[in-house]
Design a protein around this motif. Structure first.
Motif, mmCIF file in Angstrom:
data_model
loop_
_atom_site.group_PDB
_atom_site.id
_atom_site.type_symbol
_atom_site.label_atom_id
_atom_site.label_comp_id
_atom_site.label_asym_id
_atom_site.label_seq_id
_atom_site.Cartn_x
_atom_site.Cartn_y
_atom_site.Cartn_z
ATOM 1 N N UNK A 111 0.743 -0.884 -0.254
ATOM 2 C CA UNK A 111 0.407 -0.128 -0.088
ATOM 3 C C UNK A 111 1.123 1.066 0.208
ATOM 4 N N UNK A 112 1.657 1.011 0.928
ATOM 5 C CA UNK A 112 2.942 2.336 0.654
ATOM 6 C C UNK A 112 3.141 2.434 -1.057
ATOM 7 N N UNK A 113 3.791 1.378 -1.432
ATOM 8 C CA UNK A 113 3.937 1.845 -3.212
ATOM 9 C C UNK A 113 3.010 2.475 -3.295
ATOM 10 N N UNK A 114 1.535 2.009 -3.117
ATOM 11 C CA UNK A 114 0.277 2.606 -4.458
ATOM 12 C C UNK A 114 0.504 4.141 -4.041
ATOM 13 N N UNK A 115 0.369 4.126 -2.797
ATOM 14 C CA UNK A 115 0.616 5.794 -2.419
ATOM 15 C C UNK A 115 1.311 6.576 -3.317
ATOM 16 N N UNK A 116 2.937 6.107 -2.576
ATOM 17 C CA UNK A 116 3.977 6.797 -3.286
ATOM 18 C C UNK A 116 3.746 7.061 -4.907
ATOM 19 N N UNK A 117 3.548 5.745 -5.273
ATOM 20 C CA UNK A 117 4.096 5.568 -6.754
ATOM 21 C C UNK A 117 2.471 6.362 -7.653
ATOM 22 N N UNK A 118 1.270 6.301 -6.868
ATOM 23 C CA UNK A 118 0.398 6.908 -8.371
ATOM 24 C C UNK A 118 0.629 8.403 -7.522
ATOM 25 N N UNK A 119 0.884 8.699 -6.556
ATOM 26 C CA UNK A 119 0.883 10.144 -6.031
ATOM 27 C C UNK A 119 2.077 10.936 -6.969
ATOM 28 N N UNK A 135 -2.780 6.486 -16.728
ATOM 29 C CA UNK A 135 -1.413 5.925 -16.615
ATOM 30 C C UNK A 135 -0.598 6.059 -15.152
ATOM 31 N N UNK A 136 -0.935 6.977 -14.294
ATOM 32 C CA UNK A 136 0.235 6.608 -12.948
ATOM 33 C C UNK A 136 -0.928 5.347 -12.049
ATOM 34 N N UNK A 137 -2.490 5.454 -12.401
ATOM 35 C CA UNK A 137 -3.305 4.238 -11.300
ATOM 36 C C UNK A 137 -2.662 2.760 -12.046
#
Length: 206
Positions: A111-119, A135-137
């Protein structure tokens, strides 16, 4: 004389006021991001109750993923990363679901990776359009699952009694198809609505 001219013209006073105004805006924005991050963290704790805390249903609908991704998009990658890392551990400590080892630990990295990468990707996009959002999602969804698989491999090891490739594909993709579809539909819809408000500043094509 030049100093007197600037003093009489009010330039220093104007500059000082503008500086105070900018600092106040930044302060208010930081407070708003903290409040919104707390809200998204609360959603991470509450939403799994709507799946009955049943692991199989949770693995399909992925209720904790959406608040973390929205936090990264709305508040920024720093907040998305922190909320994503905290949420699974906190929920495991409060409600014993997901179990701490290995689920909550691996989910914290995921989840930390999700929040970091998409943001991060969305904030660096030239235009905050639907194409940039998708693209980000999609990149964040892939990156988060890869990180989850790596952490699971480290925690459980390889081999017949460890974490296998079939377990990775089944858990990360096949069983999660309903949740993936829900994220691809719901997150852009929410961001589209927020884009029409003052909650999310959008960079538009000129």
């Amino acid at each position: 004389p030049s100093r007197q001219l600037r003093r009489d013209s009010g330039f220093p006073v104007c500059h000082q006021r503008c500086g105070k105004g900018i600092r106040q805006i930044m302060k208010n924005k930081k407070i708003l991001n903290i409040v919104l991050s707390a809200l998204f963290l609360s959603l991470c704790l509450v939403l799994p109750f709507f799946t009955g805390q049943i692991k199989e249903i949770g693995n399909m609908l992925l209720p904790m993923h959406i608040p973390v991704m929205l936090c990264g998009l709305i508040c920024g990658w720093q907040y998305g990363l922190i909320v994503g890392a905290i949420a699974p551990i906190m929920r495991s400590l409060l409600f014993s679901m997901p179990v701490m080892y290995p689920s909550a630990i691996s989910m914290a990295f995921e989840l930390a990776t999700y929040g970091f990468v998409i943001g991060y990707m969305f904030s660096k996009s030239k235009w905050n359009c639907m194409k940039s959002l998708y693209r980000s999602l999609i990149v964040s969804m892939v990156a988060g699952r890869v990180v989850w698989g790596l952490v699971q491999t480290i925690l459980l090891g390889l081999g017949d009694n460890g974490f296998t490739l079939s377990m990775f594909i089944g858990s990360a993709f096949l069983k999660a198809i309903p949740g993936i579809i829900l994220q691809l539909v719901l997150i852009p819809a929410i961001m589209l609505v927020l884009g029409k408000t003052h909650l999310r500043h959008r960079k538009k094509h000129k």
